[in-house]
Write an enzyme that holds these catalytic residues in place. Structure first.
Site, PDB file in Angstrom:
ATOM      1  N   HIS A 217      31.938  40.785  36.219  1.00 27.26           N
ATOM      2  CA  HIS A 217      32.527  42.033  36.937  1.00 27.26           C
ATOM      3  C   HIS A 217      32.644  43.246  35.854  1.00 27.26           C
ATOM      4  CE1 HIS A 217      34.126  38.100  38.452  1.00 27.26           C
ATOM      5  NE2 HIS A 217      33.731  38.625  39.668  1.00 27.26           N
ATOM      6  N   GLY A 400      42.486  49.714  45.150  1.00 33.17           N
ATOM      7  CA  GLY A 400      42.602  50.528  46.368  1.00 33.17           C
ATOM      8  C   GLY A 400      42.294  49.495  47.425  1.00 33.17           C
ATOM      9  N   GLY A 402      41.969  46.211  47.968  1.00 34.60           N
ATOM     10  CA  GLY A 402      42.935  45.298  48.112  1.00 34.60           C
ATOM     11  C   GLY A 402      44.272  45.505  48.424  1.00 34.60           C
ATOM     12  N   SER A 443      46.764  40.829  42.265  1.00 29.05           N
ATOM     13  CA  SER A 443      47.993  41.772  42.907  1.00 29.05           C
ATOM     14  C   SER A 443      48.208  41.417  44.191  1.00 29.05           C
ATOM     15  CB  SER A 443      47.395  43.094  42.817  1.00 29.05           C
ATOM     16  OG  SER A 443      46.695  43.783  44.043  1.00 29.05           O
ATOM     17  N   GLY A 556      47.514  49.590  39.307  1.00 25.83           N
ATOM     18  CA  GLY A 556      48.906  48.834  39.930  1.00 25.83           C
ATOM     19  C   GLY A 556      49.932  49.509  39.735  1.00 25.83           C
TER      20      GLY A 556
END
Lengths: 576, 576
Positions: A217, A400, A402, A443, A556
């Protein structure tokens, strides 16, 4: 470049639909992921794997006889939610218990652990093996902190074969853990990947350079070197892996190893074969016998250009399991003599609970709460691209989408509960469950917990006063800081949550009403979010990310401040 | 970007070595390609497929029980040589004859047809099915001119299954031909591919655009449109294929079709699944039953970003063959109950012939000829990058590497024959065989023929005078123009060959000696090569290529002029 997209927020779901349509002979969809289309014998251990989407064939491509029983499929690059894990786990459990196996990432650990608790609460035995094969992600002394990459495949394969061989849950777990302890991978990258809907890559590698150890990632690597030839790359990969043998493998010579040469996305088969030619020569030179090697795309990262090499040092038990038959969409071996019976998919037994009783007062509050949840959804919908953009600078770019999936699901579920007659507390706990389930990731899990905690504090009887709301907010802060482990100054939403909580409490203590306290808290949240752009980057993040993220606030933190302001505005508008 | 390369000229060979190392359980190497590692029953038809490298899993990945018996692997994007086809064909022939099946490209047709002749000369029955599935490459009225793309897989699968079912050569051929007649594909591209060793893509598609019908080597397409969504792309692909049903399929409704959704290289599985979701919905809506679809990389083009959709309209015979078991490195289906016995690879029975007798005169000439072949090798080695560069502008960019492989092999084989005592004619015919065998492609076949023809004209007895050389050159010209079919003005090496031949003959007719005639011919060749940059581009090439190629000479024409000059310089230096 990832180009073929409809709505980016729907990408993971549409991908799963298409995957199931393409492989209807081997897999079927259940809420949260996919399971084998064939039935397994009663009493057999169920192996459940999973993680974020975007790594095909991990994880759905590895479901089938001799491999995983089910895969939990999260959103793009985001952990699945605990609810998804529970759903898939229940669909495949056959009385022998469940082994959960997945790559060692914070969001996955959080959600799979929460799911374990819930499955155990249903009387199901659960064990966990986290894959930690990436030697570049932490020093050998901190092996348990390492990330999981393509070595997933060997660990899952050993687990699936051990389950098929009739071993019990503790034996399957021990063998999968042994496979992980004997597995080492190293990855390199030449370019980053582009997430669906994004215009730019999530991260980059300078032209003509190779990043050694860069994560799938974009997590930080060890080093950047000049682009090597194919043979030089083979030399680098083999040398590093032979330099870190497992404790119980004293020497490479006379060793036997499963070998995976994995393409991350845009390094093609032809190049992989040229590299493998030299890998196999070098391993033979070192006295290593290569057992049933795999060369291809085994754990990808969209269109990332990169390669990883994995060695699993085999003992006779592991070798037998590595060579056992398997039949999944993306990995097949040998032939499975007996045609297993087809599975009949039954909906998850967990039905929607009846609504707890609520007073009229609380139902009136519930209407306000549902309106606030809708305001939250709206502000996130409006800002989804910007949140993705700033998250791509300092994180993995999925924030965004998520948040959008979570906020939309929460608003819908909350409204449905309110219309069905739920009180305020139940509307919030229902919304929290939906948020966590749909958003996935770290999150998503934290937002779900926060909403549930606030809902439990408010209950379904009283109209909450400002002091009750202050207490509820503080309880939500506590559950987030205790679960997430972030400290103030770490450049996360905690940097906003703590001043928000304290400002609200202080205002109420000084006699402010709810509206005034909310206004003060929203302002404090905005200031704090802005402040995350001036802080030293959070510990443990990539140098490159750190350098790029100076001057950019944490996504976040920004989300929380936007939500605080949206709640304040909505309350002002309705005069509450 | 194709990055992982050692020597670009060795890429295809090293790739094959690595491929065989990775799949040693299923394939083994023979000169010219790969064959199954398992034995087939005596009398079974052998299915031999092949083509240029760079399209994995086409062609080596499709070798195994129930699929191909062998694959002939050419150089990157270049047809294999006839000798390679003969070698692979002999290795797999079991008395039932050979079906040759491959995509319909000029170089492949030339070399496979030449191989058919040679195999028939050995008493082996041979049939051919050319795959012509690409609906964008020629109008429906000219189906036999269409190119072959991913539909290869279905045709090969049907052929392999028919052979395994015990059908005879005519039946296997008829079924494979029926599969081709029932197969339609359409491809789109978002970006070109980069060949090993090249710094730039072979062709490009403008950012934000999609080229409809662009070929897998960058052959011209139909149209350029704005980048669609995943669903819009599915709509376009399905609509075009449903608009051109085979003659014997009156309507789509109630039809049954094998469906391939193929990624060309950098379009990833996740995107393919999102597209397939809509493809399967649209086909269902049209009343088409999708039978055992394949979604993945089935025929690639290095790192080209593109997608193709293939439909094969099944009848009960084709469906049974499409669903029959197969077990190759890249394509597996069902389980093959009986473990076939392992094959023992024996070297091709065609041993090097004994040298024909030669006079001392001819042996002296042979020494000069070997020196000239070395000069040819040297000039091509020096100019290999430039030749590749100019070929990438108007062609497929493989000319430099192909010429290099051919010239190096010819120089080595010619020198070896000369040192072994061969006369001049045999040195040249040996060099011609080696050139064609190693270079592959159309130009390799033509250069091989030309050298062999010159060798036969010179013979192994006399010292050739200028008139003999003029006749030999003219004979070589004739074989090239008759075989290749190019006319003067088509912007090929024929534009250089004809003035070179005529200038040499005229000079000799006017009393010039060999040195003077060679000088005149070399100058004429240079002028003619330069002239190819001013001509209208050859007929039938891409508009985009045509536009780009104005001002660039043809690579084959330049090669010939470079060689003419090198021969002149070498003769001058040695005083001949």
């Amino acid at each position: 470049m990832t180009r073929l997209v409809n709505d980016p927020a729907a990408f993971a779901d549409e991908m799963t639909e298409g995957f199931v349509a393409a492989h209807a002979d081997r897999v079927c969809a259940v809420p949260g992921g996919v399971v084998r289309s064939t039935e397994t014998p009663a009493g057999q251990v169920a192996v459940v794997v999973g993680g974020g989407s975007g790594h095909y064939p991990a994880f759905g491509g590895l479901v089938g006889p001799g491999l995983a029983d089910g895969a939990v499929l999260g959103n793009v690059f985001a952990s699945p939610s605990a609810q998804q894990v529970v759903s898939v786990g229940r669909a495949v459990e056959r009385g022998g218990g469940i082994l959960l196996s997945y790559g060692n990432y914070a969001g996955d650990c959080l959600n799979f652990d929460a799911a374990s608790e819930r499955l155990r609460g249903n009387g199901i035995q659960v064990r966990t093996v986290r894959v930690t094969d990436d030697i570049c992600s932490a020093p050998v002394a901190e092996r348990t902190r390492r990330r999981g990459i393509a070595g997933d495949l060997v660990v899952f394969k050993v687990a699936g074969a051990a389950a098929a061989a009739g071993h019990d849950l503790d034996q399957v777990t021990a063998l999968a853990q042994l496979a992980n302890d004997r597995t080492r991978s190293i990855g390199v990258a030449f370019s980053g990947c582009t997430l669906p809907g994004a215009d730019e890559p999530l991260f980059t590698v300078p032209e003509g350079k190779m990043a050694v150890g860069l994560g799938i990632h974009g997590e930080p690597g060890l080093d950047e070197v000049d682009l090597p030839t194919a043979d030089q790359l083979a030399g680098l990969l083999v040398e590093r892996l032979l330099a870190e043998l497992p404790d119980d493998v004293p020497q490479a010579a006379n060793g036997r190893a499963a070998v995976l040469l994995n393409g991350l996305g845009t390094v093609k088969h032809e190049e992989l074969f040229v590299v493998f030619r030299e890998v196999s020569r070098l391993l033979a030179e070192a006295g290593v016998t290569v057992v049933a090697p795999e060369v291809g795309e085994l754990c990808t990262s969209f269109d990332m250009a990169g390669v990883s090499l994995t060695l699993t040092w085999l003992d006779p038990r592991l070798e037998e399991l590595w060579l056992a038959p398997a039949d999944s969409p993306a990995f097949r071996r040998g032939s499975l003599a007996v045609e297993a019976p087809r599975r009949t998919v039954t909906p998850d037994a967990e039905q929607a609970d009846e609504l707890p009783p609520a007073t009229d007062d609380s139902r009136a509050t519930a209407e306000v709460v549902a309106g606030l949840l809708d305001a939250v959804r709206e502000v996130i919908d409006t800002n989804v691209d910007e949140l993705g953009r700033i998250d791509a600078i300092a994180g993995d770019g999925d924030h965004g989408i998520g948040m959008q999936r979570g906020a939309r699901a929460a608003a819908l579920a909350g409204r449905a509960a309110q219309l069905a007659g739920a009180g305020a507390g139940t509307v919030l706990t229902t919304a929290g469950d939906a948020w966590a389930d749909r958003a996935g990731g770290t999150s998503g899990a934290l937002w779900g917990m926060a909403l549930r905690r606030i809902g439990r504090q408010l209950g379904d009887s009283e109209i909450p006063d400002a002091a009750t709301i202050a207490e509820a907010l503080h309880a939500a802060r506590t559950v987030i800081t205790e679960t997430g482990g972030a400290q103030i100054g770490d450049k996360t939403l905690v940097d906003v949550l703590i001043p928000l909580d304290e400002t609200y409490r202080d205002a109420v203590a000084q006699g402010a009403d709810g509206a005034a306290a909310t206004a003060a808290a929203a302002t404090a949240a905005e200031q704090a979010a802005e402040g995350t752009s001036r802080l030293i980057p959070r510990a443990g993040r990539a140098r490159t990310h750190a350098e790029r993220s100076l001057g950019t606030p944490d996504a976040g933190a920004v989300s929380l401040s936007l939500i605080a302001r949206a709640v304040h505005t909505a309350l002002s508008t309705t005069g509450r």
